[in-house]
Design an enzyme around this catalytic site. Structure first.
Site, PDB file in Angstrom:
ATOM      1  N   ARG A 179      31.744  37.273  -1.114  1.00 49.91           N
ATOM      2  CA  ARG A 179      31.814  37.577  -2.558  1.00 49.91           C
ATOM      3  C   ARG A 179      32.524  38.898  -2.828  1.00 49.91           C
ATOM      4  NH1 ARG A 179      31.226  33.628  -1.495  1.00 49.91           N
ATOM      5  NH2 ARG A 179      29.501  32.204  -1.675  1.00 49.91           N
ATOM      6  N   SER A 228      24.216  32.272  -9.043  1.00 44.40           N
ATOM      7  CA  SER A 228      23.391  33.185  -8.245  1.00 44.40           C
ATOM      8  C   SER A 228      23.554  34.603  -8.777  1.00 44.40           C
ATOM      9  CB  SER A 228      23.824  33.154  -6.780  1.00 44.40           C
ATOM     10  OG  SER A 228      23.528  31.895  -6.235  1.00 44.40           O
ATOM     11  N   GLU A 298      25.303  40.015  -7.480  1.00 43.92           N
ATOM     12  CA  GLU A 298      26.580  39.309  -7.339  1.00 43.92           C
ATOM     13  C   GLU A 298      27.307  39.330  -8.692  1.00 43.92           C
ATOM     14  OE1 GLU A 298      26.474  35.569  -5.163  1.00 43.92           O
ATOM     15  OE2 GLU A 298      27.987  34.742  -6.514  1.00 43.92           O
TER      16      GLU A 298
HETATM   17  C1  LIG Z   1      26.196  27.280 -12.695  1.00 45.98           C
HETATM   18  C2  LIG Z   1      26.979  28.253 -11.856  1.00 45.98           C
HETATM   19  C3  LIG Z   1      27.151  28.035 -10.503  1.00 45.98           C
HETATM   20  C4  LIG Z   1      27.890  28.937  -9.714  1.00 45.98           C
HETATM   21  N1  LIG Z   1      28.037  28.672  -8.390  1.00 45.98           N
HETATM   22  C5  LIG Z   1      28.780  29.526  -7.628  1.00 45.98           C
HETATM   23  C6  LIG Z   1      28.961  29.268  -6.231  1.00 45.98           C
HETATM   24  O1  LIG Z   1      28.488  28.293  -5.683  1.00 45.98           O
HETATM   25  N2  LIG Z   1      29.708  30.152  -5.528  1.00 45.98           N
HETATM   26  C7  LIG Z   1      30.282  31.259  -6.099  1.00 45.98           C
HETATM   27  O2  LIG Z   1      30.971  32.021  -5.397  1.00 45.98           O
HETATM   28  N3  LIG Z   1      30.102  31.524  -7.413  1.00 45.98           N
HETATM   29  C8  LIG Z   1      29.370  30.691  -8.185  1.00 45.98           C
HETATM   30  N4  LIG Z   1      29.190  30.967  -9.509  1.00 45.98           N
HETATM   31  C9  LIG Z   1      29.726  32.221 -10.074  1.00 45.98           C
HETATM   32  C10 LIG Z   1      31.169  32.153 -10.603  1.00 45.98           C
HETATM   33  O3  LIG Z   1      31.526  30.838 -11.019  1.00 45.98           O
HETATM   34  C11 LIG Z   1      32.200  32.675  -9.603  1.00 45.98           C
HETATM   35  O4  LIG Z   1      31.916  34.000  -9.205  1.00 45.98           O
HETATM   36  C12 LIG Z   1      33.629  32.628 -10.183  1.00 45.98           C
HETATM   37  O5  LIG Z   1      34.539  32.945  -9.165  1.00 45.98           O
HETATM   38  C13 LIG Z   1      33.829  33.597 -11.352  1.00 45.98           C
HETATM   39  O6  LIG Z   1      35.022  33.231 -11.998  1.00 45.98           O
HETATM   40  P1  LIG Z   1      35.236  33.493 -13.548  1.00 45.98           P
HETATM   41  O7  LIG Z   1      36.615  33.063 -13.869  1.00 45.98           O
HETATM   42  O8  LIG Z   1      34.173  32.891 -14.363  1.00 45.98           O
HETATM   43  O9  LIG Z   1      35.158  35.075 -13.592  1.00 45.98           O
HETATM   44  P2  LIG Z   1      34.464  35.983 -14.694  1.00 45.98           P
HETATM   45  O10 LIG Z   1      32.995  35.785 -14.667  1.00 45.98           O
HETATM   46  O11 LIG Z   1      35.133  35.808 -16.009  1.00 45.98           O
HETATM   47  O12 LIG Z   1      34.812  37.437 -14.117  1.00 45.98           O
HETATM   48  C14 LIG Z   1      34.247  37.865 -12.889  1.00 45.98           C
HETATM   49  C15 LIG Z   1      35.037  39.105 -12.407  1.00 45.98           C
HETATM   50  O13 LIG Z   1      36.359  38.711 -12.040  1.00 45.98           O
HETATM   51  C16 LIG Z   1      37.326  39.473 -12.765  1.00 45.98           C
HETATM   52  N5  LIG Z   1      38.496  38.621 -13.033  1.00 45.98           N
HETATM   53  C17 LIG Z   1      38.535  37.406 -13.639  1.00 45.98           C
HETATM   54  N6  LIG Z   1      39.790  36.950 -13.717  1.00 45.98           N
HETATM   55  C18 LIG Z   1      40.574  37.904 -13.139  1.00 45.98           C
HETATM   56  C19 LIG Z   1      41.980  38.033 -12.928  1.00 45.98           C
HETATM   57  N7  LIG Z   1      42.848  37.104 -13.334  1.00 45.98           N
HETATM   58  N8  LIG Z   1      42.434  39.154 -12.314  1.00 45.98           N
HETATM   59  C20 LIG Z   1      41.577  40.126 -11.909  1.00 45.98           C
HETATM   60  N9  LIG Z   1      40.238  40.062 -12.099  1.00 45.98           N
HETATM   61  C21 LIG Z   1      39.751  38.959 -12.702  1.00 45.98           C
HETATM   62  C22 LIG Z   1      36.608  39.867 -14.061  1.00 45.98           C
HETATM   63  O14 LIG Z   1      37.237  41.004 -14.673  1.00 45.98           O
HETATM   64  C23 LIG Z   1      35.205  40.142 -13.526  1.00 45.98           C
HETATM   65  O15 LIG Z   1      35.143  41.427 -12.951  1.00 45.98           O
HETATM   66  C24 LIG Z   1      28.460  30.078 -10.310  1.00 45.98           C
HETATM   67  C25 LIG Z   1      28.283  30.308 -11.693  1.00 45.98           C
HETATM   68  C26 LIG Z   1      27.567  29.402 -12.459  1.00 45.98           C
HETATM   69  C27 LIG Z   1      27.414  29.651 -13.942  1.00 45.98           C
END
Ligand SMILES: Cc1cc2nc3c(=O)[nH]c(=O)nc-3n(C[C@H](O)[C@H](O)[C@H](O)COP(=O)(O)OP(=O)(O)OC[C@H]3O[C@@H](n4cnc5c(N)ncnc54)[C@H](O)[C@@H]3O)c2cc1C
Length: 313
Positions: A179, A228, A298
């Site tokens: 992560r 998580s 996380e």
């Molecule tokens: C139901 C559920 C299940 C999940 N299961 C998992 C799992 O199994 N494994 C897992 O790893 N995660 C899981 N997650 C968490 C999440 O989906 C991941 O961490 C995902 O990678 C976050 O992506 P996001 O686009 O939503 O980022 P955001 O939540 O919008 O942002 C997260 C971080 O990334 C940065 N960011 C986003 N886009 C960019 C970009 N283009 N350039 C630079 N920085 C950027 C943001 O500024 C922020 O700091 C889950 C979440 C939910 C709600």
């Protein structure tokens, strides 16, 4: 400090549509948090470079919102410019010169990317099954689960730096770990390329479906959450420690440790970001007191948390 008016004018002159005090609550999966001082949708690389350069010139902070699935935005909102990547920066296609490489804009949803790979019969992106984030968020977080992690399939990324310059970075330079990835300071992921292999479409579909079924059985997917909340400590599971501390169902206002999966904090309907954070900190405090383990978050905190800790908390 309020956003300088010349910046808003420059963004508008560039053909962008900055929105003042734009609500973000519905753009995050926890469905909590205050507004963006200025919200912008950015649909192509040239605009993204211009936004980075203009914000840097006017000393305005930029925050990239992916799909909001791993974020706790303060009830006070986010100062500066919040951008979300759309259109050309939210599309994925195989490279014409080498169709085993899929190029995806950072705003592409992982589910869309996975579907495309399955359709073309390329294996590798199954690591994203059930993860609701965007490509940019997955790179930033090295997202992954039981089927693998982003770093196993990521080939390289194009990032936009605060001065508006564009740089291509091989995945090995991002030091991706559990992560975690090391992006250059202030870098915005614009595009990512994933190296895939030919696979058997039916085997891939079966594997993805089995993984999704497992998630549906074990995770509270019908309630708003950010997945998580805590990283698993070495050799253990955050969820096991939270459950063993008797915290399943622990609640502040409408924020609650899920009864189904103790590492998920769910919004029962009307939670605030302060309530979610209060649950997070109570869980950390209790697990530390009972098991001597510090649970690292996380989820990312974003926005103005200067009012924290709350008086009397
Ligand atoms: C139901 C559920 C299940 C999940 N299961 C998992 C799992 O199994 N494994 C897992 O790893 N995660 C899981 N997650 C968490 C999440 O989906 C991941 O961490 C995902 O990678 C976050 O992506 P996001 O686009 O939503 O980022 P955001 O939540 O919008 O942002 C997260 C971080 O990334 C940065 N960011 C986003 N886009 C960019 C970009 N283009 N350039 C630079 N920085 C950027 C943001 O500024 C922020 O700091 C889950 C979440 C939910 C709600």
């Amino acid at each position: 400090m309020p956003l300088p008016a010349p910046l808003v004018d420059a963004l508008t002159d560039h053909g962008l549509s900055p929105q003042a005090h734009a609500p973000l609550q519905r753009r995050t999966w926890w469905q909590v948090g205050g507004p963006a001082e200025c919200f912008l949708r950015v649909g192509n690389l040239e605009d993204l470079r211009a936004v980075a350069r203009l914000c840097s010139t006017h000393k305005a902070p930029v925050f990239v919102l992916g799909n909001g699935t791993n974020l706790l935005i303060s009830d006070r909102g986010i100062q500066g410019v919040v951008i979300q990547l759309t259109r050309d920066l939210a599309k994925a296609d195989p490279l014409p010169a080498d169709p085993t490489v899929i190029q995806a804009g950072a705003g592409t949803k992982l589910a869309v990317l996975l579907k495309k790979a399955l359709r073309h019969g390329w294996t590798g992106l199954e690591v994203f099954a059930g993860i609701p984030g965007s490509v940019g968020g997955a790179v930033r977080m090295n997202a992954g689960a039981r089927l693998g992690e982003t770093r196993e399939v990521l080939h390289e990324v194009d990032v936009v730096l605060p001065d508006g310059s564009l740089r291509t970075l091989p995945a090995k330079d991002l030091n991706m770990a559990y992560r975690h990835s090391d992006l250059p300071r202030g870098a915005i992921v614009a595009t990512a390329r994933f190296a895939l292999r030919p696979g058997d479409p039916q085997t891939m579909r079966d594997q993805v479906q089995a993984h999704l079924d497992h998630r549906a059985r074990t995770q509270p997917l019908d309630q708003p959450s950010c997945g998580s909340t805590f990283r698993n400590p070495p050799g253990d599971y955050a969820g096991r420690l939270i459950e063993a501390s008797g915290l399943k169902g622990y609640r502040v206002g409408d924020a609650q440790v899920s009864e189904k999966h103790a590492n998920f904090i769910v919004n029962l309907g009307g939670a605030t970001a302060d309530e979610v954070r209060a649950v997070i900190e109570h869980v950390q405090h209790t697990v530390k007191a009972q098991h001597g383990v510090h649970l690292e978050r996380e989820v990312h905190f974003a926005g103005d948390w200067s009012h924290w800790p709350l008086a009397g908390a």
